[in-house]
Design a protein around this motif. Structure first.
Motif, PDB file in Angstrom:
ATOM      1  N   ARG A  17      44.045  53.288  31.493  1.00 50.56           N
ATOM      2  CA  ARG A  17      42.878  52.491  31.064  1.00 50.56           C
ATOM      3  C   ARG A  17      41.656  53.228  31.879  1.00 50.56           C
ATOM      4  O   ARG A  17      40.591  53.628  31.253  1.00 50.56           O
ATOM      5  CB  ARG A  17      42.684  51.267  30.932  1.00 50.56           C
ATOM      6  CG  ARG A  17      41.336  50.584  30.318  1.00 50.56           C
ATOM      7  CD  ARG A  17      41.610  49.162  29.819  1.00 50.56           C
ATOM      8  NE  ARG A  17      42.524  48.346  30.771  1.00 50.56           N
ATOM      9  CZ  ARG A  17      42.151  47.713  31.769  1.00 50.56           C
ATOM     10  NH1 ARG A  17      40.833  47.821  32.259  1.00 50.56           N
ATOM     11  NH2 ARG A  17      43.078  47.150  32.725  1.00 50.56           N
ATOM     12  N   LEU A  18      41.733  53.263  33.037  1.00 52.32           N
ATOM     13  CA  LEU A  18      40.706  53.620  33.894  1.00 52.32           C
ATOM     14  C   LEU A  18      40.710  54.982  34.479  1.00 52.32           C
ATOM     15  O   LEU A  18      39.727  55.543  34.961  1.00 52.32           O
ATOM     16  CB  LEU A  18      40.853  52.562  35.297  1.00 52.32           C
ATOM     17  CG  LEU A  18      40.907  51.213  35.133  1.00 52.32           C
ATOM     18  CD1 LEU A  18      40.909  50.609  36.371  1.00 52.32           C
ATOM     19  CD2 LEU A  18      39.235  50.863  34.250  1.00 52.32           C
ATOM     20  N   GLY A  19      42.049  55.802  34.259  1.00 53.66           N
ATOM     21  CA  GLY A  19      41.982  57.163  34.455  1.00 53.66           C
ATOM     22  C   GLY A  19      41.975  57.440  36.230  1.00 53.66           C
ATOM     23  O   GLY A  19      41.687  58.402  36.662  1.00 53.66           O
ATOM     24  N   SER A  20      42.598  56.108  36.764  1.00 48.58           N
ATOM     25  CA  SER A  20      42.540  56.618  38.304  1.00 48.58           C
ATOM     26  C   SER A  20      43.280  55.690  38.831  1.00 48.58           C
ATOM     27  O   SER A  20      43.442  54.394  38.527  1.00 48.58           O
ATOM     28  CB  SER A  20      41.144  56.341  38.869  1.00 48.58           C
ATOM     29  OG  SER A  20      41.054  56.149  40.072  1.00 48.58           O
ATOM     30  N   PHE A  21      44.374  55.982  39.896  1.00 52.90           N
ATOM     31  CA  PHE A  21      44.954  55.282  40.872  1.00 52.90           C
ATOM     32  C   PHE A  21      44.130  54.360  41.683  1.00 52.90           C
ATOM     33  O   PHE A  21      44.565  53.169  41.671  1.00 52.90           O
ATOM     34  CB  PHE A  21      46.356  56.364  41.557  1.00 52.90           C
ATOM     35  CG  PHE A  21      47.306  56.395  40.829  1.00 52.90           C
ATOM     36  CD1 PHE A  21      48.626  56.111  41.223  1.00 52.90           C
ATOM     37  CD2 PHE A  21      47.075  57.403  39.677  1.00 52.90           C
ATOM     38  CE1 PHE A  21      49.622  56.634  40.418  1.00 52.90           C
ATOM     39  CE2 PHE A  21      48.371  58.005  39.117  1.00 52.90           C
ATOM     40  CZ  PHE A  21      49.627  57.554  39.415  1.00 52.90           C
ATOM     41  N   THR A  22      43.248  54.890  42.224  1.00 58.06           N
ATOM     42  CA  THR A  22      42.565  54.173  43.040  1.00 58.06           C
ATOM     43  C   THR A  22      41.877  52.954  42.580  1.00 58.06           C
ATOM     44  O   THR A  22      41.808  51.789  42.733  1.00 58.06           O
ATOM     45  CB  THR A  22      41.339  55.019  43.848  1.00 58.06           C
ATOM     46  OG1 THR A  22      42.161  56.112  44.413  1.00 58.06           O
ATOM     47  CG2 THR A  22      40.639  54.246  44.825  1.00 58.06           C
ATOM     48  N   ARG A  23      41.109  53.252  41.318  1.00 60.21           N
ATOM     49  CA  ARG A  23      40.422  52.152  40.640  1.00 60.21           C
ATOM     50  C   ARG A  23      41.574  51.094  39.999  1.00 60.21           C
ATOM     51  O   ARG A  23      41.191  49.872  40.014  1.00 60.21           O
ATOM     52  CB  ARG A  23      39.731  52.673  39.545  1.00 60.21           C
ATOM     53  CG  ARG A  23      38.240  53.464  39.863  1.00 60.21           C
ATOM     54  CD  ARG A  23      37.748  54.302  38.784  1.00 60.21           C
ATOM     55  NE  ARG A  23      37.257  53.494  37.797  1.00 60.21           N
ATOM     56  CZ  ARG A  23      36.850  53.893  36.587  1.00 60.21           C
ATOM     57  NH1 ARG A  23      37.092  55.102  36.224  1.00 60.21           N
ATOM     58  NH2 ARG A  23      36.427  52.963  35.715  1.00 60.21           N
ATOM     59  N   ALA A  24      42.604  51.540  39.545  1.00 61.23           N
ATOM     60  CA  ALA A  24      43.777  50.656  39.190  1.00 61.23           C
ATOM     61  C   ALA A  24      44.134  49.744  40.268  1.00 61.23           C
ATOM     62  O   ALA A  24      44.232  48.561  40.083  1.00 61.23           O
ATOM     63  CB  ALA A  24      44.818  51.307  38.778  1.00 61.23           C
TER      64      ALA A  24
END
Length: 326
Positions: A17-24
């Protein structure tokens, strides 16, 4: 897949959904190594690559897209069960996901506040965006309900009006037309006009009323927010048409005038909508019942937007000392 856990699916869905490991990791309050380990275990269980990286961007593979949809279905069913269980206990609890167009931000938070007072166990997610983005979310069934300024003809959806949404012509308080009555549309078409972006419901309705009279607006500037347009009006860059709701809370005091223009206010409605065939959650059904019962809030908002009301903060009615005939 049988050995995959809900936590692994939750981590995967958040990354997708967020397109990012960091943001997840930030959203889930996990460390990035933990997120990476959960995805590795899930990938091993599936036996197929779920993500691929092209340059600095990460994309879902075909298998990843299928799993993402499956995750959304699973979490949606679990959320529905939690609501059903709460309803069986005599409680209204769960999450309401609401997406609204930008102008609706002037009343949606108050509307939700009163709803949550009735149902304190409900958690609310409110997304505010332009009409184009809200329609994309509607088509993709990302939320429970949507609020728009006109029915979503571009998407197969159920839509119902629930609140008046009058559009008015705004000018600086010292504008020469602020002292006129019954200003013809032709005269307004001669003024520099400040417009919302293409696709905006307000812009569509405004251009329609002028085109019906064979007139074309002199668009001087396109702006992506109501606040930017109000500041541009105050700065003397032009006039505009906005929902009267945008004046109810935070416009600078006494710096905007509502012009008395023939054909205005444009009578419009606010609509709630959801995809056709969608099975609404218990919380979403409760919110619709709340809207349909016309709570006092809606009555007050409708009354406060009548042209005769000069008490609203942030604007003044155009004086009535002069009259302009067509």
């Amino acid at each position: 897949m049988r050995h995959s856990t809900l936590r692994q699916l939750e981590v995967f869905e958040t990354i997708a959904r967020l397109g990012s490991f960091t943001r997840a990791a930030e959203e889930l309050f996990l460390t990035q190594p933990t997120v990476s380990m959960q995805i590795k275990k899930l990938t091993d269980a599936v036996g197929l690559t779920l993500f691929e990286q092209v340059g600095k961007k990460m994309y879902l593979t075909d298998a990843g897209r299928e799993l993402h949809q499956t995750c959304r279905d699973i979490f949606e069913r679990l959320a529905q069960f939690e609501m059903v269980a709460s309803d069986m206990k005599g409680l209204k609890a769960g999450k309401l996901r609401l997406a609204v167009v930008t102008t609706a931000k002037y009343f949606a938070p108050r509307l939700l506040g009163m709803f949550c007072q009735q149902y304190p166990g409900v958690e609310v997610s409110l997304k505010v965006s332009n009409r184009e983005r809200v329609l994309e979310r509607l088509a993709d069934n990302q939320d429970d309900l949507y609020i728009l300024g006109q029915p979503p003809e571009e998407v197969d959806a159920v839509a119902q009006a629930f609140l008046e949404n009058p559009l008015v012509v705004l000018a600086p308080v010292n504008h020469p037309l602020a002292n006129k009555k019954r200003i013809p549309l032709k005269r307004i078409a001669e003024e520099p006009f400040l417009s919302r972006e293409p696709g905006s419901g307000t812009r569509i309705a405004t251009e329609r009323i002028f085109s019906e009279q064979g007139l074309k607006l002199k668009i001087r500037m396109e702006l992506g927010s109501n606040e930017a347009i109000k500041q541009a009006i105050i700065g003397g860059l032009g006039i505009s048409v906005l929902s009267r709701h945008t004046l109810a809370l935070d416009a600078p005091m006494g710096q905007l005038a509502v012009l008395d223009v023939q054909g205005f206010p444009i009578d419009r409605q606010w609509y709630y909508a959801y995809p056709s065939g969608k099975q609404l959650s218990i919380v979403a059904q409760a919110f619709l019942s709340y809207l349909q019962q016309a709570p006092q809030f809606l009555v007050e908002v409708s009354c406060n937007t009548r042209p005769s009301d000069t008490e609203l903060p942030g604007f003044v009615e155009a004086p009535t000392s002069e009259r302009m005939e067509p």
